[in-house]
Design a protein around this motif. Structure first.
Motif, PDB file in Angstrom:
ATOM      1  N   ARG A   1      -9.424 -25.221  30.489  1.00  0.00           N
ATOM      2  CA  ARG A   1     -10.361 -24.630  31.455  1.00  0.00           C
ATOM      3  C   ARG A   1     -11.440 -23.812  30.738  1.00  0.00           C
ATOM      4  NH1 ARG A   1      -5.542 -24.835  34.364  1.00  0.00           N
ATOM      5  NH2 ARG A   1      -4.750 -22.787  33.795  1.00  0.00           N
ATOM      6  N   CYS A   2     -11.063 -23.155  29.636  1.00  0.00           N
ATOM      7  CA  CYS A   2     -12.082 -22.430  28.860  1.00  0.00           C
ATOM      8  C   CYS A   2     -13.105 -23.409  28.286  1.00  0.00           C
ATOM      9  CB  CYS A   2     -11.426 -21.665  27.704  1.00  0.00           C
ATOM     10  SG  CYS A   2     -10.564 -20.178  28.227  1.00  0.00           S
ATOM     11  N   VAL A   3     -12.620 -24.512  27.764  1.00  0.00           N
ATOM     12  CA  VAL A   3     -13.532 -25.520  27.203  1.00  0.00           C
ATOM     13  C   VAL A   3     -14.499 -26.001  28.285  1.00  0.00           C
ATOM     14  CG1 VAL A   3     -13.661 -27.873  26.270  1.00  0.00           C
ATOM     15  CG2 VAL A   3     -11.980 -26.270  25.354  1.00  0.00           C
ATOM     16  N   ASP A   4     -13.956 -26.231  29.483  1.00  0.00           N
ATOM     17  CA  ASP A   4     -14.815 -26.690  30.582  1.00  0.00           C
ATOM     18  C   ASP A   4     -15.886 -25.653  30.932  1.00  0.00           C
ATOM     19  OD1 ASP A   4     -13.528 -29.082  30.732  1.00  0.00           O
ATOM     20  OD2 ASP A   4     -12.346 -28.611  32.517  1.00  0.00           O
TER      21      ASP A   4
ATOM     22  N   ARG B   1     -16.014 -27.899  37.585  1.00  0.00           N
ATOM     23  CA  ARG B   1     -15.169 -26.737  37.897  1.00  0.00           C
ATOM     24  C   ARG B   1     -15.957 -25.430  37.865  1.00  0.00           C
ATOM     25  NH1 ARG B   1      -9.783 -24.982  36.909  1.00  0.00           N
ATOM     26  NH2 ARG B   1      -9.668 -23.291  38.420  1.00  0.00           N
ATOM     27  N   LYS B   2     -15.801 -24.689  38.929  1.00  0.00           N
ATOM     28  CA  LYS B   2     -16.522 -23.415  39.003  1.00  0.00           C
ATOM     29  C   LYS B   2     -15.718 -22.350  38.270  1.00  0.00           C
ATOM     30  CE  LYS B   2     -18.495 -20.352  42.452  1.00  0.00           C
ATOM     31  NZ  LYS B   2     -18.456 -19.966  43.853  1.00  0.00           N
ATOM     32  N   PRO B   3     -16.364 -21.629  37.378  1.00  0.00           N
ATOM     33  CA  PRO B   3     -15.592 -20.611  36.673  1.00  0.00           C
ATOM     34  C   PRO B   3     -14.956 -19.619  37.640  1.00  0.00           C
ATOM     35  CG  PRO B   3     -17.748 -20.866  35.696  1.00  0.00           C
ATOM     36  CD  PRO B   3     -17.736 -21.682  36.958  1.00  0.00           C
TER      37      PRO B   3
ATOM     38  N   VAL C   1     -11.686 -17.113  22.858  1.00  0.00           N
ATOM     39  CA  VAL C   1     -10.584 -17.003  23.819  1.00  0.00           C
ATOM     40  C   VAL C   1      -9.694 -15.828  23.414  1.00  0.00           C
ATOM     41  CG1 VAL C   1      -8.589 -18.150  24.858  1.00  0.00           C
ATOM     42  CG2 VAL C   1     -10.514 -19.523  24.026  1.00  0.00           C
ATOM     43  N   ASP C   2      -9.564 -14.863  24.306  1.00  0.00           N
ATOM     44  CA  ASP C   2      -8.642 -13.748  24.095  1.00  0.00           C
ATOM     45  C   ASP C   2      -7.479 -13.941  25.072  1.00  0.00           C
ATOM     46  OD1 ASP C   2      -7.266 -11.363  24.111  1.00  0.00           O
ATOM     47  OD2 ASP C   2      -9.055 -10.097  24.113  1.00  0.00           O
ATOM     48  N   TRP C   3      -6.292 -14.188  24.520  1.00  0.00           N
ATOM     49  CA  TRP C   3      -5.149 -14.528  25.385  1.00  0.00           C
ATOM     50  C   TRP C   3      -4.559 -13.310  26.090  1.00  0.00           C
ATOM     51  CZ3 TRP C   3      -5.026 -19.618  25.716  1.00  0.00           C
ATOM     52  CH2 TRP C   3      -5.371 -20.413  24.615  1.00  0.00           C
TER      53      TRP C   3
END
Lengths: 355, 350
Positions: free
Chosen positions: A127-130, B335-337, A103-105
């Motif tokens: 959301r990144c994890v997902d 969830r769609k990226p 993850v790059d913020w």
């Protein structure tokens, strides 16, 4: 007995020698056009606002089935974990067969002034994890947090343990009020509400100043005299410049998130007291039962070992491992010893728990 | 060690300094094609950098400035210790009184701190190596957070509290409205308050500097007691760095230091906040967006985005439930990226 085996002439000779090195070093510096960082191939697989989620290209035929998401701090830039070929935690992890995401913020600007820790942890990070879970077709992934990113990973895991398989924390502050924590000592009485109200986002220069004041004479003085000694060696000089670039490449901090982090963690030490609220949820480290590998640096002046090791007493995990790295806060990622020791140790620890 | 055939070796220290800097400046001039006049050694590095700066890549310039600054420190240390060694040499090799000469020398250095007093100008007259990086570092770091009245702020940092009070007492009320004048007057008081805390901070640095010198003296005496030798200037420099760090660390961990530091930062931030208010008043008169107004907009946008995220999340949940009930495949995440909807970027090295 007079300890000085020195004369003014000898000092003059030494200064002259110093000057020669400096003059020679100028030639070295003049020839350095650019200092590149970030050596491993990667692909952006998700973007949101300033955030970019990267997946690194594998370097082995077979890979671990459970991917590792590296959660970097908001402070400084994540290329420190992939600085150069022979100094890259990420390169080492790829060579050990791990499937690495990062993850790059990014660099927050004034539009990000009101981003909260909740936005960062339950929003962006979740959301990144997902995305990683979906891409790897797994329910749970491995998290690897770096420094403040480790604190974020702990907060995240305590709230979303169903999405995390194993947790690795590296030089992560947990107890912010240990006796050797000078950074914590210095910010304890700052009126953080007023500071954020006055500045909005916190400029990177202010953070740099705070870090440099932990060892001002070494970090703002001695290291540049040391550098003169190696200026004749272009490779060593470029390595130094690479580190220097990283040190001063400091994104501003989103004001509200910074205010919360300083207040909750550094001033009130709420992480170990189950007192951090993210949105409507409370972070309680006791919720964490999954396997944890906690890596700390023995000579860390930013996050003292005691601060990281406090994690053992805060979580409910029955599979908790500590690993001491014989070095400092940055050396744990960029030193040759780190390259030899950490990626393989992490891969070995994970392979026993990700099958 | 003396070599009379070389311009760089001579028993006369001052003459020697001039010779080596002249020679060194010539080397620099050769590289840059500039054969201009040579400045005295104290200004030599500045001159050298200015001459050569244009040849350096931009990425290297800040580093070179730092090297230059620390080289000045190193030269200053050389100058001071050469003078001490000359004194010891003059006293004769059999003199066992080097300790009292060292003590006198350290006392002399400490007197330089006394000249700092309430006026910041004293700092610049000190040996470079005595100037704490905390002193110049503070100003460098705070430049990024200084308010719009930079000159006034700099003046406040460099003047005595009494002078500042005098300055403000003479300042006429100005501004379009009475309220504006009042805000300006409050800003003046806050600036004075900051200035008072800045002075306290300076005084603490002065005290630290003196104690570092005591520590350095002790370290030298300890080496002598342990029958160890000091064989290089670099060794002295490292001893001084160690002494300074040890002294600073002891102070920095003290609550009193943390409170003093916080007072300094808090006073600056109060002043900055007041400056924002004044700036907003000016912008408002000009019918331009104010920072308060922008904050409101950004806050509302943030709330809206959070609401959208919440709706999106609930929608995803509903979709998953429907999918499950209709027996479709059960992917771990629905969830769609965003990347799929957005332009993908080509990953580049940092």
């Amino acid at each position: 007995m007079n300890p000085f085996e020195l004369t003014p002439e000898k000092i003059a000779a030494e200064v002259f020698e110093f000057n020669q090195k400096l003059a020679g070093g100028f030639e070295t510096l003049r020839q350095i056009q650019d200092v590149s960082t970030g050596v491993s191939d990667r692909e952006a697989i998700y973007e949101e606002d300033k955030l970019v989620l990267y997946r690194y290209k594998s370097r082995t035929e077979k890979q671990h089935t459970v991917p590792v998401l590296i959660v970097y701090a908001l402070v400084n830039r994540p290329y420190m974990a992939d600085l150069q070929e022979d100094r890259s935690l990420i390169r080492g992890a790829l060579d050990a067969g791990l499937d690495i995401y990062l993850v790059d913020w990014g660099y927050p600007d004034s539009a990000d002034r009101f981003l909260t820790l909740d936005d960062y942890i339950n929003g962006y990070l979740d959301r990144c994890v997902d995305v990683v879970r979906k891409q790897a077709s797994v329910d749970r992934i491995n998290l690897l947090g770096i420094c403040q990113g480790g604190t974020f990973s702990l907060c995240y895991t305590s709230l979303h343990q169903d999405k995390v398989r194993n947790l690795i924390t590296t030089v992560t502050p947990v107890d912010f009020h240990t006796s050797h924590d000078l950074l914590s000592q210095l910010v304890r009485h700052i009126d953080i509400d007023n500071t954020v109200a006055a500045l909005g986002n916190i400029p990177g220069e202010v953070l740099n100043w705070a870090f440099l004041t932990l060892k001002p004479f070494r970090l703002m003085g001695q290291k540049y005299i040391d550098l003169v000694e190696i200026l004749s060696d272009p490779e060593k000089t470029v390595n130094f410049l690479r580190m220097e670039k990283w040190i001063f490449d400091s994104p501003a901090q989103a004001g509200e998130a910074y205010r919360q982090f300083i207040r909750y963690c550094y001033q009130e030490n709420q992480l170990i007291k189950a007192g951090i609220k993210l949105g409507d949820k409370t972070v309680n480290l006791e919720n964490i039962t999954l396997p944890i590998l906690n890596i700390y640096a023995r000579d860390d002046h930013l996050v003292p070992p005691d601060s990281s090791k406090a994690l053992a007493g805060c979580v409910s995990s029955s599979d908790y491992t500590e690993l001491e790295f014989p070095g400092g806060h940055i050396g744990i990622y960029v030193s040759a010893r780190a390259r030899e020791m950490l990626p393989q140790a992490i891969a070995d620890w994970l392979s026993k728990r990700s099958v | 060690m003396e070599n009379k055939s070389s311009p760089f070796f001579h028993p006369d220290w001052l003459k020697l300094q001039q010779q080596y800097t002249d020679a060194f400046a010539s080397m620099g001039a050769e590289q840059s094609g500039d054969s201009g006049k040579h400045p005295p050694w104290q200004d030599f590095l500045n001159q050298w950098r200015q001459t050569l700066d244009k040849d350096l890549p931009g990425s290297v310039k800040p580093l070179f400035a730092n090297i230059q600054q620390q080289s000045t420190v190193f030269y200053s240390l050389a100058d001071e210790f050469a003078s001490l060694l000359n004194t010891i040499k003059t006293a004769g090799p059999t003199s066992g009184d080097w300790r009292s000469l060292l003590a006198d020398f350290i006392a002399g250095l400490k007197r330089q701190f006394d000249n700092v007093g309430m006026d910041n100008k004293g700092w610049s007259s000190m040996s470079s190596f005595l100037r704490s990086p905390l002193h110049y570092g503070w100003w460098q770091a705070m430049q990024s957070s200084t308010p719009f009245v930079d000159t006034l702020f700099e003046t406040a940092s460099n003047q005595s509290h009494e002078k500042m009070q005098q300055y403000f007492s003479m300042m006429p009320g100005f501004g379009p409205t009475r309220e504006f004048q009042e805000k300006l007057s409050q800003a003046g008081l806050l600036l004075q308050d900051y200035q008072k805390h800045y002075q306290t901070y300076q005084q603490a640095l002065t005290k630290l500097g003196k104690q570092s010198l005591d520590r350095l003296e002790q370290k030298i005496v300890d080496l002598a007691n342990a029958q160890q030798k000091i064989t290089s200037l670099r060794q002295i420099y490292n001893l001084w760095i160690d002494a300074s760090e040890e002294t600073y660390s002891r102070h920095a961990f003290d609550d009193g230091h943390a409170i003093m530091y916080a007072n300094l930062v808090n006073a600056l931030m109060k002043y900055r906040l007041q400056s924002n208010v004044i700036m907003d008043m000016v912008l408002e008169v000009m019918n331009l967006p104010t920072s308060a107004g922008m904050n409101t907009v950004i806050k509302r946008q943030q709330q809206m985005r959070n609401s959208v995220q919440q709706f999106q999340s609930e929608l995803d949940q509903i979709r998953r439930t429907v999918k499950k009930k209709t027996g479709a495949g059960s992917s771990p995440v629905a969830r769609k990226p965003v990347a799929a909807r957005k332009k993908k970027t080509t990953p580049k090295p940092e």
